[in-house]
Motif scaffolding. Structure first.
Motif, short mmCIF file in Angstrom:
data_model
loop_
_atom_site.label_atom_id
_atom_site.label_comp_id
_atom_site.label_asym_id
_atom_site.label_seq_id
_atom_site.Cartn_x
_atom_site.Cartn_y
_atom_site.Cartn_z
N TYR B 402 0.85 -1.19 0.00
CA TYR B 402 0.00 0.00 0.00
C TYR B 402 0.88 1.24 0.00
N ILE B 403 0.30 2.35 -0.43
CA ILE B 403 1.00 3.63 -0.41
C ILE B 403 0.09 4.61 0.31
N SER B 404 0.57 5.20 1.38
CA SER B 404 -0.23 6.22 2.06
C SER B 404 0.68 7.31 2.58
N LYS B 405 0.09 8.37 3.10
CA LYS B 405 0.88 9.52 3.51
C LYS B 405 1.82 9.20 4.66
N GLU B 406 1.34 8.36 5.59
CA GLU B 406 2.15 8.07 6.79
C GLU B 406 3.17 6.97 6.57
N SER B 407 2.86 6.03 5.70
CA SER B 407 3.80 4.92 5.49
C SER B 407 3.60 4.28 4.12
N ILE B 408 4.65 3.61 3.69
CA ILE B 408 4.60 2.90 2.40
C ILE B 408 5.10 1.49 2.65
N TYR B 409 4.40 0.54 2.09
CA TYR B 409 4.77 -0.87 2.30
C TYR B 409 4.60 -1.59 0.97
N LEU B 410 5.70 -1.89 0.32
CA LEU B 410 5.63 -2.51 -0.99
C LEU B 410 6.45 -3.79 -1.02
N LEU B 411 5.77 -4.91 -0.74
CA LEU B 411 6.44 -6.20 -0.85
C LEU B 411 6.54 -6.58 -2.32
N GLU B 412 7.46 -7.48 -2.61
CA GLU B 412 7.61 -7.89 -4.01
C GLU B 412 6.33 -8.54 -4.53
N ASN B 413 5.59 -9.22 -3.65
CA ASN B 413 4.39 -9.90 -4.17
C ASN B 413 3.17 -8.99 -4.27
N SER B 463 21.38 -0.25 -5.30
CA SER B 463 21.83 -1.30 -6.22
C SER B 463 22.01 -2.58 -5.41
N ALA B 464 21.81 -3.69 -6.06
CA ALA B 464 21.92 -4.98 -5.37
C ALA B 464 22.24 -6.07 -6.37
N LEU B 465 22.82 -7.12 -5.85
CA LEU B 465 23.09 -8.32 -6.65
C LEU B 465 22.41 -9.48 -5.94
N SER B 466 21.50 -10.12 -6.63
CA SER B 466 20.74 -11.17 -5.94
C SER B 466 20.42 -12.30 -6.90
N ASN B 467 20.23 -13.49 -6.32
CA ASN B 467 19.85 -14.64 -7.16
C ASN B 467 18.34 -14.69 -7.36
N ASP B 468 17.66 -13.74 -6.76
CA ASP B 468 16.20 -13.76 -6.79
C ASP B 468 15.71 -12.32 -6.99
N PHE B 469 14.69 -12.16 -7.82
CA PHE B 469 14.17 -10.80 -8.04
C PHE B 469 12.97 -10.58 -7.12
N SER B 470 13.26 -10.04 -5.95
CA SER B 470 12.17 -9.79 -4.99
C SER B 470 12.38 -8.45 -4.31
N PRO B 471 12.22 -7.37 -5.08
CA PRO B 471 12.48 -6.06 -4.48
C PRO B 471 11.32 -5.59 -3.60
N GLY B 472 11.67 -5.12 -2.42
CA GLY B 472 10.66 -4.54 -1.54
C GLY B 472 11.17 -3.21 -1.03
N VAL B 473 10.30 -2.22 -0.97
CA VAL B 473 10.69 -0.94 -0.36
C VAL B 473 9.66 -0.55 0.69
N PHE B 474 10.14 0.10 1.72
CA PHE B 474 9.29 0.42 2.86
C PHE B 474 9.64 1.82 3.34
N ALA B 475 8.62 2.56 3.73
CA ALA B 475 8.89 3.92 4.19
C ALA B 475 7.95 4.27 5.34
N GLY B 476 8.42 5.16 6.17
CA GLY B 476 7.62 5.62 7.30
C GLY B 476 8.38 6.68 8.05
N ASN B 477 7.81 7.09 9.15
CA ASN B 477 8.51 8.05 10.00
C ASN B 477 9.42 7.25 10.93
N TYR B 478 10.57 6.83 10.41
CA TYR B 478 11.42 5.90 11.16
C TYR B 478 12.55 6.60 11.91
N GLU B 479 12.90 5.97 13.02
CA GLU B 479 14.19 6.24 13.65
C GLU B 479 15.07 5.06 13.27
#
Lengths: 252, 758
Positions: B402-413, B463-479
């Motif tokens: 999901y994508i929202s103002k407070e946080s973003i959660y994008l699993l590869e699936n 950038s990454a080197l991986s044997n598997d294509f499973s990109p995930g990005v996550f965002a929030g108000n993190y420490e």
């Protein structure tokens, strides 16, 4: 005033038959039964097929769940039938009825007998539907196995609701209306109430059975916790007590 | 015909109705009980049996949903009876005909319904005041007016509105209180029992609000549900007006008379048409999501070698736009490459080897896949796809992106980057950039190579080197806290709201201990060149997830009440863990250990899934071993007992013993059964088989063999056969005489359900 002694059993039977026909032989009852049958079909096709906690769709546990799901709607019908006893029209003719050799307790006994007879007929419909369903899909005909679930998951709750509805109606006919949402709340909402408030057994059945019964291996035997069994007895007892309260002679 | 009620007299009529209703004992009781339910809803977390919610900290977000839902359920039931009682009043008093001759009875009924709705508004306002008072002054929990009041408004008030309109409509159609209430009962049950969020018209499908992720990811489902039921309920009410009996006439004659007022049938058609339109065009759910498609086959003759992506995220509109460049090596003769897409993302443009070929794209029916034709003779293929849109989800709860103002959660699936269905034997070079508002902290896979800031937005390059294509990005108000476990750098991203709990429990130490345990017993962290990122994620995806050098764990692991009580036992986290009273915490650490284990087994070694064989079994087994080491065998005994219980339950299930009978099951139920069975095989049966292997070989010897396998198969695929031959055992060895789980702690199993991660 003393009433003449009566030995009018055949007459009472005739009156009972008339009362039953009065309740059944109308469009309203037909629609009630239709709604209830459709609901039972929906439950059978959507909830019973999978089986309760891995048991067979025709296991006692699954059948108990089926009964706990159709129970609230049957109770609603029961309360609605009881409303007819305390309707304004009925109250209006009560004085005339009581001037006959029919005592007040007998009057309520007669009315309740009629409601019970109609209710048995009403409740038998989803049960017969379930039998047909099992025969058709699973070639299962050992219906006697469902006696215990019927005694534990349908009978106590309905006796309690009948007693409660009669008692509450006797106090004030308007008090029957809040019973409707109460029955729905208890039947369709599972906030994990203890057995003593778990009228239809739905809260108990919402637990994972293996964990609740502590049976981790093999098939899940149809053994219910003693607290649950006692609560069923209490519901029956309370229903009978409340019914007796409803049948007592008024002070007026 | 009776005259219409003039506008101003209409108002006085409405106020008169409100005054009459407010004197009714039933109305007063309904108001009181609905307000009481609102206040009781503050304790909703305590009444749950969801493992994830046991002892969850009560904050302005986590307590906001309970009151709204409790009040909606109670309010709906009570107002159903109130509505039916008030509408049937004239019929019961035999005054309908009289009223018909003296006024426009249709208008009278509309005003009466409006009066009941006004009482509903008053109830919700009163509930809001009571909620504020109890929450702030009694429970001393911060009150967030936006979150709490919007819930009361959109869930409770809307629920009551729908009830009043539906019951009014049903009564006008049937002219019978009994039938109306029975029909309402069915609708109420449908709301409580349905898994379709669109049908949950009373309490809605939301389970819990995230303490750090904002409410929008689930609230949009609530809003859409309300939109649908606004049309449905007013539609039913309009049908009721159309069916209203006139002058003691029957239904058909009344219909004819009512239809002469042209606006009523037009309104009915409009509302029912709108209901149908809103239902059919549901915008969030993709029923063909690949999450439910385990039979998808990858084309082993095509290899993905490079991926370069550029993704723009727009949290305000909850959408994204992306351009992704894929490079493939394939055998000649291969004419197409399949991609798993997300049906909410629409392809704008694509090229194959630099040439636009709009006709070479086909959507595969009944799936979320597209098939792209490629030149059969080419050995190397470059595909450039640009797409944009809003993500769709497989279900309304536990969604993978999901994508929202407070946080973003994008699993590869979630397939925010389209996934090519190709073999993954060699390393894939992944490069990318993600652009989002600068107030968010973005966690990207692999190595962060640069951060650019422009026009209030930031771009994170990786950038990454991986044997598997499973990109995930996550965002929030993190420490962020950085630490070292041996030679492995750990970055811990968490919400500042949960800092106190994390520090009090010493979560950082456990993270270090988990990584150190695996390094000691299995081998070095597979991605030594990248930091291991442990990321707190919202409660909207329970459990955790592991992708290339990122582990996400749901917020409840870091947000429980300190000093809470469970079942009467103080759960005060004494450092001396000699009893099971800290079982919730142990379960949380087990979840963390499980997800971190996936970095070795799942991403480090690609485990070819062949149930029961998968990376889940290895992760479960190793997490159990760590828990035993950390907390002692008494604290971890419930884990194998739980596995055993589940496997036994599966083997004793009716359909497991009678697989032929599965044919009788409807498609959805069969799918559900198969998912549950697979879950037990992966998460319970396999770790039990691994325990059996340990029993046969001895713990030390088994760990040495596991370590050797890890070194041999790092960044390669590992099949079950290869695993068995490496440890020198056969399937028969593991299957016979299965491990007997210790019986201690079995009574805790239901409350301690391990979470099914991806």
């Amino acid at each position: 005033m003393n009433k003449p002694s009566t030995n009018n059993f055949p007459n009472l039977l005739r009156v009972l038959k008339y009362e039953v026909l009065r309740l059944v032989y109308n469009k309203k009852y037909f629609y009630m039964v239709l709604i209830e049958s459709l609901f039972a079909c929906y439950i059978l096709t959507n909830f019973v097929f999978g089986g309760k906690d891995g048991t067979a769709p025709f296991s006692k546990w699954t059948y108990s769940e089926f009964l706990s799901l159709i129970g609230p709607l049957l109770s609603i019908i029961l309360v609605l039938l009881c409303m007819s006893v305390f309707s304004e029209k009925e109250v209006a003719v009560r004085n005339i009825i009581f001037s006959t050799p029919l005592s007040e307790p007998k009057y309520y006994l007669l009315k309740t007998s009629a409601i019970t007879a109609v209710f048995v007929l009403t409740a038998s419909l989803p049960i017969l539907l379930s039998f047909a369903y099992y025969a058709h899909y699973f070639n299962f005909y050992a219906y006697a196995e469902f006696t215990l679930p019927l005694l534990l998951f349908l009978l106590p709750s309905q006796i309690f609701v009948l007693g409660l509805a009669m008692a509450v109606g006797k106090v004030h006919s308007r008090l029957l209306y809040p019973l409707l949402p109460l029955v729905l709340f208890l039947g369709f909402f599972n906030p994990r109430l203890p057995a003593w408030f778990d009228l239809f057994g739905n809260n108990f059945l919402s637990w994972p059975l293996r964990w609740y019964l502590g049976i981790m291996e093999g098939p899940i035997p149809y053994i219910l916790p003693s607290e649950f069994l006692y609560s069923r007895l209490v519901f029956i007892f309370m229903g009978v007590i409340m019914f007796a309260f409803a049948c007592r002679r008024s002070k007026t | 015909m009776a005259n219409r009620i003039p506008f101003l007299s209409g108002f006085s009529f409405l106020f008169n109705e409100i005054r009459l209703i407010s004197r009714s004992k039933l109305a007063l009781m309904s108001i009181f009980l609905a307000v009481l339910a609102t206040v009781l809803g503050l304790k909703a977390i305590d009444y749950t049996n969801e493992r994830s919610l046991v002892g969850l900290a009560k904050t302005s977000f986590t307590v906001a949903l309970g009151p709204a839902q409790y009040a909606a359920i109670a309010g709906s039931l009570l107002f159903a009876v109130l509505t039916l009682m008030l509408l049937s009043k004239d019929h019961r008093n035999n005054s309908t005909s009289l009223l018909n001759t003296s006024c426009n009875y249709s208008q009278l009924l509309v005003f009466r319904t409006a009066a009941i709705l006004s009482i509903g508004i008053f109830t919700v306002v009163l509930g809001g005041i009571a909620l504020y008072a109890v929450q702030v002054f009694v429970l001393e929990i911060t009150f967030d007016p936006v979150v709490s009041l919007s819930s009361l408004l959109v869930i409770t008030l809307a629920g009551i509105f729908f009830t009043v309109l539906i019951c009014s409509g049903l009564y006008l159609i049937t002219e019978n209180l009994d039938i109306s209430f029975l029909a309402y009962s069915i609708l109420f049950f449908m709301s409580i029992g349905s898994s379709n969020y669109l049908l949950k018209w009373v309490q809605t499908s939301a389970v819990m609000y995230s303490d750090f992720g904002g409410i929008l990811p689930v609230f949009k489902f609530v809003l859409y549900n309300r939109l649908l039921w606004t049309f449905v309920s007013t539609g039913i009410f309009a049908v009721g007006l159309l069916c209203r009996r006139r002058y003691e006439s029957n239904l058909s004659l009344s219909l004819k008379l009512n239809a002469k007022q042209l606006w009523i049938p037009v309104l009915v058609l409009l509302l029912l048409g709108a209901s149908l339109f809103v239902y059919i065009n549901e915008p969030y759910i993709n029923r063909n999501d690949s999450v439910f498609k385990t039979e998808l086959k990858a084309n082993e003759n095509v290899k993905l070698t490079h991926v370069s992506s550029n993704v723009q995220l727009f949290p305000v509109n909850q959408n994204l736009s992306a351009r992704v460049l894929y490079e493939f090596e394939k055998e000649s003769g291969i004419e197409y490459i399949d991609f798993i897409t997300n049906s909410g993302l629409h392809i704008k443009k694509f090229t194959v080897n630099g040439v636009e070929a709009p006709n070479s794209l086909k959507r595969i029916k009944g799936t979320d896949r597209v098939r792209l034709e490629v030149p059969a003779e080419s050995r190397n293929v470059t595909i450039d796809i640009s797409y944009a849109g809003r993500l769709k989800y497989p279900s309304s709860i536990g969604f993978p992106g999901y994508i929202s103002k407070e946080s973003i959660y994008l699993l590869e699936n979630s397939h925010w980057i389209f996934e090519p269905l190709t073999g993954s034997q060699d390393m894939i070079e992944i490069k990318g950039s993600v652009t989002a508002p600068k107030n968010l902290v973005m966690v990207v896979p692999g190595e962060l190579t640069g951060v650019l800031e422009e026009h209030g937005r930031k771009t994170w390059e990786y950038s990454a080197l991986s044997n598997d294509f499973s990109p995930g990005v996550f965002a929030g108000n993190y420490e962020v806290k950085k630490m070292l476990a041996g030679s492995t750098e750990i970055e811990f991203y968490y919400s500042p709201k949960h800092r106190a709990y994390i520090e009090a429990l010493g979560i950082e130490n456990y993270l270090i201990n988990i990584v150190s345990y695996y390094e000691k017993n299995i081998g070095v962290y597979p991605y030594q060149e990248y930091p291991l990122k442990i990321v707190e994620s919202s409660i909207y995806k329970t459990g955790g997830h592991s992708t290339l050098n990122i582990v996400t764990v749901s917020e409840y692991v870091f947000n429980r009440e300190l000093g809470r009580e469970i079942g009467g036992d103080s759960d005060s986290f004494s450092p001396d863990l000699t009893s099971l009273k800290d079982i919730t915490f142990v379960g949380d650490m087990d979840l963390l250990a499980h997800e971190i284990a996936h970095q070795w087994w799942g991403t480090g070694v690609f485990v070819e899934e062949n149930p029961p064989w998968s990376s889940e079994g290895l992760a479960d087994y190793l997490a159990y071993k760590y828990i035993t080491e950390e907390f002692g065998s008494y604290a971890s005994a419930y884990i194998p007992a739980m596995w055993k219980g589940r496997v036994d339950s599966m083997e004793n299930s009716y359909y497991y013993a009678n697989p032929k009978m599965l044919e009788n099951l409807p498609e959805k139920q069969r799918q559900k059964y198969e998912m549950e069975t697979r879950k037990i095989e992966l998460y319970s049966q396999m770790p039990m088989l691994l325990l059996r292997a340990e029993e046969l070989l001895g713990e030390d010897s088994f760990f040495i063999k596991l370590s050797d396998i890890y070194m041999d198969y790092r960044f390669k695929s590992l099949s079950y056969e290869e695993f068995l031959s490496s440890i020198g055992l056969s399937e028969a060895d593991l299957d016979e005489n299965p491990v007997k789980g210790k019986e201690t702690g079995t009574e805790e199993t239901a409350e301690r359900e391990a979470v099914f991660d991806e």
